[in-house]
Design a protein around this motif. Structure first.
Motif, PDB file in Angstrom:
ATOM      1  N   ASP A  37       0.827  -1.210   0.000  1.00 45.67           N
ATOM      2  CA  ASP A  37       0.000   0.000   0.000  1.00 45.67           C
ATOM      3  C   ASP A  37       0.862   1.260   0.000  1.00 45.67           C
ATOM      4  OD1 ASP A  37      -2.264  -1.601   0.028  1.00 45.67           O
ATOM      5  OD2 ASP A  37      -2.624  -1.339   2.182  1.00 45.67           O
ATOM      6  N   TYR A  41       1.007   4.364  -2.854  1.00 43.11           N
ATOM      7  CA  TYR A  41       0.881   5.765  -2.458  1.00 43.11           C
ATOM      8  C   TYR A  41       2.057   6.584  -2.969  1.00 43.11           C
ATOM      9  CZ  TYR A  41       0.389   9.869   0.562  1.00 43.11           C
ATOM     10  OH  TYR A  41       0.261  11.146   1.035  1.00 43.11           O
ATOM     11  N   ASN A  45       2.255  10.184  -4.861  1.00 47.39           N
ATOM     12  CA  ASN A  45       2.339  11.199  -3.818  1.00 47.39           C
ATOM     13  C   ASN A  45       3.767  11.295  -3.305  1.00 47.39           C
ATOM     14  OD1 ASN A  45      -0.714  11.689  -3.280  1.00 47.39           O
ATOM     15  ND2 ASN A  45      -0.465   9.478  -3.289  1.00 47.39           N
TER      16      ASN A  45
END
Length: 79
Positions: A37, A41, A45
């Motif tokens: 995860d 991200y 980001n």
């Protein structure tokens, strides 16, 4: 400075977040319980620092670090 925490132990994640939030100019942008995860991200980001555990489910910290560097992501890492 935007920071993410990648830690599967909720108590350790909380402690790391509390400590980092006391440092002026540091913002905990997100927390993740597994490397997979966190990698998703980081692809969209950019953050300046990832504070990561080594032993995690799905993707351990070393695998995550290799994947981060393999994707060309230049986030600094503390394990």
């Amino acid at each position: 400075m935007n920071v993410i925490i990648v830690e599967d132990d909720p108590m350790v994640s909380q402690l790391n977040g509390q400590y980092l939030s006391q440092v002026e100019g540091v913002h905990v942008a997100a927390r993740f319980a597994n490397g997979r995860d966190a990698l998703e991200y980081l692809k969209d980001n950019p953050v300046e620092l990832a504070v990561m555990d080594v032993y995690m489910p799905m993707m351990n910290g070393l695998e995550l670090l290799r994947a981060i560097r393999g994707a060309g992501i230049q986030t600094a890492v503390i394990m």
